[in-house]
Design a protein around this motif. Structure first.
Motif, PDB file in Angstrom:
ATOM      1  N   THR A 155      67.640  72.324  69.469  1.00 45.11           N
ATOM      2  CA  THR A 155      68.936  72.829  69.903  1.00 45.11           C
ATOM      3  C   THR A 155      69.021  74.311  69.568  1.00 45.11           C
ATOM      4  OG1 THR A 155      70.030  72.255  67.821  1.00 45.11           O
ATOM      5  CG2 THR A 155      70.078  70.607  69.597  1.00 45.11           C
ATOM      6  N   LEU A 156      69.821  75.036  70.350  1.00 47.36           N
ATOM      7  CA  LEU A 156      69.972  76.480  70.210  1.00 47.36           C
ATOM      8  C   LEU A 156      71.444  76.823  70.093  1.00 47.36           C
ATOM      9  CD1 LEU A 156      69.168  79.548  70.568  1.00 47.36           C
ATOM     10  CD2 LEU A 156      69.315  79.119  73.049  1.00 47.36           C
ATOM     11  N   ARG A 157      71.759  77.742  69.177  1.00 46.00           N
ATOM     12  CA  ARG A 157      73.108  78.283  69.063  1.00 46.00           C
ATOM     13  C   ARG A 157      73.014  79.776  68.797  1.00 46.00           C
ATOM     14  NH1 ARG A 157      77.247  78.925  64.896  1.00 46.00           N
ATOM     15  NH2 ARG A 157      75.710  78.323  63.312  1.00 46.00           N
ATOM     16  N   PHE A 158      73.853  80.573  69.486  1.00 49.44           N
ATOM     17  CA  PHE A 158      73.900  82.016  69.281  1.00 49.44           C
ATOM     18  C   PHE A 158      75.092  82.399  68.403  1.00 49.44           C
ATOM     19  CE2 PHE A 158      71.773  82.508  73.633  1.00 49.44           C
ATOM     20  CZ  PHE A 158      70.560  82.926  73.108  1.00 49.44           C
ATOM     21  N   GLY A 159      74.907  83.428  67.575  1.00 52.98           N
ATOM     22  CA  GLY A 159      75.996  84.065  66.848  1.00 52.98           C
ATOM     23  C   GLY A 159      75.952  85.564  67.089  1.00 52.98           C
ATOM     24  N   GLN A 160      77.067  86.242  66.894  1.00 58.44           N
ATOM     25  CA  GLN A 160      77.136  87.675  67.177  1.00 58.44           C
ATOM     26  C   GLN A 160      76.284  88.469  66.192  1.00 58.44           C
ATOM     27  OE1 GLN A 160      81.113  89.204  67.662  1.00 58.44           O
ATOM     28  NE2 GLN A 160      81.790  87.397  68.803  1.00 58.44           N
ATOM     29  N   TRP A 169      72.143  86.657  66.957  1.00 63.28           N
ATOM     30  CA  TRP A 169      71.123  85.934  66.198  1.00 63.28           C
ATOM     31  C   TRP A 169      71.014  84.536  66.806  1.00 63.28           C
ATOM     32  CZ3 TRP A 169      73.704  81.783  64.416  1.00 63.28           C
ATOM     33  CH2 TRP A 169      75.000  81.920  63.897  1.00 63.28           C
ATOM     34  N   ALA A 170      69.855  83.936  66.655  1.00 61.03           N
ATOM     35  CA  ALA A 170      69.603  82.628  67.283  1.00 61.03           C
ATOM     36  C   ALA A 170      69.253  81.611  66.214  1.00 61.03           C
ATOM     37  CB  ALA A 170      68.463  82.738  68.295  1.00 61.03           C
ATOM     38  N   GLN A 171      69.949  80.481  66.252  1.00 56.79           N
ATOM     39  CA  GLN A 171      69.680  79.370  65.337  1.00 56.79           C
ATOM     40  C   GLN A 171      69.062  78.241  66.141  1.00 56.79           C
ATOM     41  OE1 GLN A 171      73.082  77.106  63.999  1.00 56.79           O
ATOM     42  NE2 GLN A 171      72.198  76.798  61.966  1.00 56.79           N
ATOM     43  N   LEU A 172      67.838  77.855  65.779  1.00 54.39           N
ATOM     44  CA  LEU A 172      67.152  76.751  66.439  1.00 54.39           C
ATOM     45  C   LEU A 172      66.964  75.616  65.442  1.00 54.39           C
ATOM     46  CD1 LEU A 172      65.338  79.419  68.109  1.00 54.39           C
ATOM     47  CD2 LEU A 172      65.511  77.373  69.502  1.00 54.39           C
ATOM     48  N   ARG A 173      67.291  74.404  65.881  1.00 59.30           N
ATOM     49  CA  ARG A 173      67.256  73.245  65.007  1.00 59.30           C
ATOM     50  C   ARG A 173      66.410  72.146  65.638  1.00 59.30           C
ATOM     51  NH1 ARG A 173      72.402  71.985  65.000  1.00 59.30           N
ATOM     52  NH2 ARG A 173      72.978  73.145  63.138  1.00 59.30           N
ATOM     53  N   SER A 174      65.595  71.473  64.816  1.00 57.96           N
ATOM     54  CA  SER A 174      64.824  70.328  65.278  1.00 57.96           C
ATOM     55  C   SER A 174      64.574  69.399  64.097  1.00 57.96           C
ATOM     56  CB  SER A 174      63.487  70.762  65.882  1.00 57.96           C
ATOM     57  OG  SER A 174      62.758  69.650  66.357  1.00 57.96           O
ATOM     58  N   ASP A 175      64.882  68.119  64.277  1.00 59.53           N
ATOM     59  CA  ASP A 175      64.640  67.100  63.258  1.00 59.53           C
ATOM     60  C   ASP A 175      65.234  67.486  61.904  1.00 59.53           C
ATOM     61  OD1 ASP A 175      63.609  64.614  62.466  1.00 59.53           O
ATOM     62  OD2 ASP A 175      61.801  65.552  61.636  1.00 59.53           O
ATOM     63  N   GLY A 176      66.444  68.053  61.942  1.00 58.20           N
ATOM     64  CA  GLY A 176      67.138  68.384  60.710  1.00 58.20           C
ATOM     65  C   GLY A 176      66.715  69.669  60.045  1.00 58.20           C
ATOM     66  N   ARG A 177      65.735  70.372  60.602  1.00 58.94           N
ATOM     67  CA  ARG A 177      65.319  71.649  60.054  1.00 58.94           C
ATOM     68  C   ARG A 177      65.762  72.793  60.950  1.00 58.94           C
ATOM     69  NH1 ARG A 177      59.209  70.173  58.542  1.00 58.94           N
ATOM     70  NH2 ARG A 177      59.670  68.548  60.059  1.00 58.94           N
ATOM     71  N   GLU A 178      66.114  73.908  60.321  1.00 59.07           N
ATOM     72  CA  GLU A 178      66.718  75.017  61.054  1.00 59.07           C
ATOM     73  C   GLU A 178      65.976  76.323  60.789  1.00 59.07           C
ATOM     74  OE1 GLU A 178      71.364  73.565  61.006  1.00 59.07           O
ATOM     75  OE2 GLU A 178      70.496  74.483  59.209  1.00 59.07           O
ATOM     76  N   ARG A 199      75.324  84.751  58.561  1.00 59.68           N
ATOM     77  CA  ARG A 199      74.114  83.951  58.763  1.00 59.68           C
ATOM     78  C   ARG A 199      74.392  82.500  58.438  1.00 59.68           C
ATOM     79  NH1 ARG A 199      70.570  81.682  55.345  1.00 59.68           N
ATOM     80  NH2 ARG A 199      71.282  82.833  53.492  1.00 59.68           N
ATOM     81  N   PRO A 200      73.981  81.585  59.314  1.00 60.89           N
ATOM     82  CA  PRO A 200      74.148  80.166  58.989  1.00 60.89           C
ATOM     83  C   PRO A 200      73.050  79.695  58.037  1.00 60.89           C
ATOM     84  CG  PRO A 200      73.122  80.393  61.136  1.00 60.89           C
ATOM     85  CD  PRO A 200      73.432  81.786  60.659  1.00 60.89           C
ATOM     86  N   PRO A 201      73.240  78.555  57.381  1.00 59.21           N
ATOM     87  CA  PRO A 201      72.184  78.009  56.522  1.00 59.21           C
ATOM     88  C   PRO A 201      70.911  77.747  57.332  1.00 59.21           C
ATOM     89  CG  PRO A 201      74.253  76.825  56.206  1.00 59.21           C
ATOM     90  CD  PRO A 201      74.439  77.699  57.415  1.00 59.21           C
ATOM     91  N   CYS A 202      69.759  77.887  56.705  1.00 59.24           N
ATOM     92  CA  CYS A 202      68.502  77.653  57.427  1.00 59.24           C
ATOM     93  C   CYS A 202      67.381  77.384  56.443  1.00 59.24           C
ATOM     94  CB  CYS A 202      68.152  78.843  58.319  1.00 59.24           C
ATOM     95  SG  CYS A 202      68.017  80.421  57.447  1.00 59.24           S
ATOM     96  N   ASP A 203      66.318  76.768  56.944  1.00 60.61           N
ATOM     97  CA  ASP A 203      65.105  76.558  56.157  1.00 60.61           C
ATOM     98  C   ASP A 203      64.207  77.783  56.191  1.00 60.61           C
ATOM     99  OD1 ASP A 203      65.225  73.545  55.438  1.00 60.61           O
ATOM    100  OD2 ASP A 203      65.730  73.626  57.572  1.00 60.61           O
ATOM    101  N   ALA A 204      64.214  78.494  57.323  1.00 64.98           N
ATOM    102  CA  ALA A 204      63.412  79.713  57.459  1.00 64.98           C
ATOM    103  C   ALA A 204      64.248  80.773  58.166  1.00 64.98           C
ATOM    104  CB  ALA A 204      62.136  79.436  58.245  1.00 64.98           C
ATOM    105  N   LEU A 205      64.127  81.993  57.684  1.00 64.60           N
ATOM    106  CA  LEU A 205      64.832  83.137  58.266  1.00 64.60           C
ATOM    107  C   LEU A 205      63.801  84.146  58.742  1.00 64.60           C
ATOM    108  CD1 LEU A 205      67.355  84.917  58.809  1.00 64.60           C
ATOM    109  CD2 LEU A 205      67.191  85.675  56.420  1.00 64.60           C
ATOM    110  N   VAL A 206      63.890  84.545  60.011  1.00 68.78           N
ATOM    111  CA  VAL A 206      63.035  85.593  60.575  1.00 68.78           C
ATOM    112  C   VAL A 206      63.928  86.813  60.723  1.00 68.78           C
ATOM    113  CG1 VAL A 206      61.517  86.253  62.480  1.00 68.78           C
ATOM    114  CG2 VAL A 206      61.647  83.855  61.762  1.00 68.78           C
ATOM    115  N   LEU A 207      63.726  87.799  59.860  1.00 70.64           N
ATOM    116  CA  LEU A 207      64.659  88.916  59.689  1.00 70.64           C
ATOM    117  C   LEU A 207      64.034  90.225  60.118  1.00 70.64           C
ATOM    118  CD1 LEU A 207      67.392  89.939  58.464  1.00 70.64           C
ATOM    119  CD2 LEU A 207      66.167  90.155  56.280  1.00 70.64           C
TER     120      LEU A 207
END
Length: 457
Positions: A155-160, A169-178, A199-207
């Motif tokens: 799944t994909l969600r955009f934030g400003q 910024w783009a948040q991608l989620r799969s099988d509970g990992r973000e 920034r939303p919570p995530c397992d990995a951040l590409v900054l």
């Protein structure tokens, strides 16, 4: 389930962003940027398409700058026809950017063939208008905050992101990992756009880390701009501002309008000389008129982008008439890094004249003419010939639309730490500086990935 991330650009360099996210069922490319700057980087645009990118399910574009979307026509030229997800603002600007890029590539190839300054016989464009149109036809709009499925199990969600109109910024989620991709982060002090959303919570951040080793100094930026203009006008010269057609032109116009309203600078003629910038300007004016969500609320419904004596130059003939200005004026022309476009003709005519000033108002990548000018070069090669630099050259980083080092760290760390952070889209020392700060100040695992490196999330 394993999620893998591979860096196909934007690793160890500030250009060509392409990040491949894979699950056992989906392959999604985040950003599809063109390499710019140094010749070795530009040559990568011409390399055969990596096999890993030939069977992706979708592309996610964080914003409409060439180093994030400019490779799309190459992907499409290879036969790929998947969806390209972008915010409405990005979807409005990408066609302008890609059509202009294709036009400039075709025009430059024709110029090289006519005058023989390219080593290629014949010189060819990387892609043409037809390729750009096919890429544009794949765009699918996704509003900020709305979640959609991409590929088979993401799944994909955009934030400003506050960088340019439509940036996200783009948040991608799969099988509970973000995984969160910052895209290019804007500044809380951006004069036209809202600050980046948290920034939303995530397992990995590409900054991103474009300004990872620098801090912008805002306090006297307007005073410095005013002084450059007044000083140049007093000696009978004009100010040439190579500016990115999307956002930087608008920010500069807003600053000039404010300075003229306060009588801080004289009411000089202001020329915008870039078909791409004028097209982007129309989109920005629509955004102000229609109260788009990323516009600062106090500016919605107004037009802050029109200084007195503004002239929009549309034709080549109109552009040529300001190559040698007869009276002090301000010329804003693309490209921002002086890598192509009409600004090159203005530079050819104005650099040899000590009365004029070239003002660099944004990031200039290594290998670009803007970087060479900022570094004090006394000769610049344009269209196969060297031009002597006698004009003044000034630089104002405060007008950059990129977050600086402090702002990057503040945005990244305002929330629970991710398991891993990857610093991308920066020169090596800038990326390393942010990684070191995150590690020493916040005890994060933060690394600078190598080009083509593959990591598991």
């Amino acid at each position: 389930m394993t999620i893998a991330l591979t860096f196909h650009g934007g690793a160890g360099t500030v250009t060509g962003s392409k990040y491949l996210l894979e699950t056992p069922r989906s392959r999604v490319l985040v950003d599809c940027g063109l390499f710019q700057g140094l010749a070795d980087l530009r040559r990568r645009n011409w390399a055969p398409l990596p096999r890993a990118l030939t069977d992706i399910d979708a592309v996610v574009i964080t914003h409409a700058h060439l180093d994030h979307c400019g490779y799309l026509p190459v992907l499409v030229r290879s036969g790929w026809r998947g969806p390209v997800y972008a915010t409405p603002g990005t979807a409005a600007l990408v066609p302008i950017v890609l059509e202009d890029s294709a036009h400039l590539m075709t025009e430059e190839a024709a110029h090289a063939n006519k005058y023989g300054w390219s080593k290629h016989r014949p010189a060819l464009p990387l892609y043409d208008a037809g390729d750009a149109r096919k890429a544009i036809g794949l765009l699918e709009e996704l509003e900020y905050g709305v979640e959609t499925t991409v590929g088979k199990d993401m799944t994909l969600r955009f934030g400003q992101a506050g960088h340019i109109l439509g940036s996200a910024w783009a948040q991608l989620r799969s099988d509970g990992r973000e995984v969160v991709f910052s895209g290019d982060l804007g500044r809380p002090a951006h004069s036209l756009l809202r600050p980046p959303s948290p920034r939303p919570p995530c397992d990995a951040l590409v900054l991103e880390s474009t300004y990872g080793s620098r801090v912008h100094h805002d306090t006297d930026a307007m005073d410095q701009l005013g002084e450059v203009i007044r000083r140049t006008a007093r000696r009978g010269g004009s100010v040439l501002i190579p500016a990115f057609a999307v956002d930087r032109t608008e920010v500069v116009l807003a600053a000039l309008a404010k300075l003229m309203r306060s009588h801080t600078i004289p009411d000089l003629p202001v020329y915008v000389d870039s078909p791409m910038a004028l097209a982007a300007l129309r989109v920005y004016r629509e955004a102000f008129r229609d109260h788009w969500p990323e516009i600062r609320p106090e500016l919605a419904g107004h037009d802050p982008l029109t200084p007195r004596s503004l002239t929009e130059l549309r034709t080549v003939e109109e552009s040529m008439r300001v190559n040698a200005p007869r009276m002090p004026s301000i010329i804003i022309s693309a490209s921002g890094m002086a890598s192509g476009g009409r600004v090159l003709h203005h530079l050819e005519h104005m650099l040899p004249d000590h009365r004029h000033t070239v003002l660099i108002v944004g990031y200039a990548a290594p290998g670009t003419r803007a970087r060479s000018l900022a570094n004090g070069a006394r000769q610049i090669k344009i269209h196969g010939r060297y031009t002597t630099v006698r004009a003044d050259v000034a630089q104002l980083d405060a007008f950059s639309a990129h977050a600086d080092a402090d702002e990057l760290v503040r945005w990244a760390t305002a929330g629970a730490p991710p398991k891993s952070t990857y610093l991308v889209h920066g020169e090596p020392e800038a990326s390393a500086a942010v990684a070191e700060r995150l590690h020493t100040e916040h005890d994060w695992q933060a690394v600078v990935p190598r080009d083509r490196e593959r990591v598991l999330i």
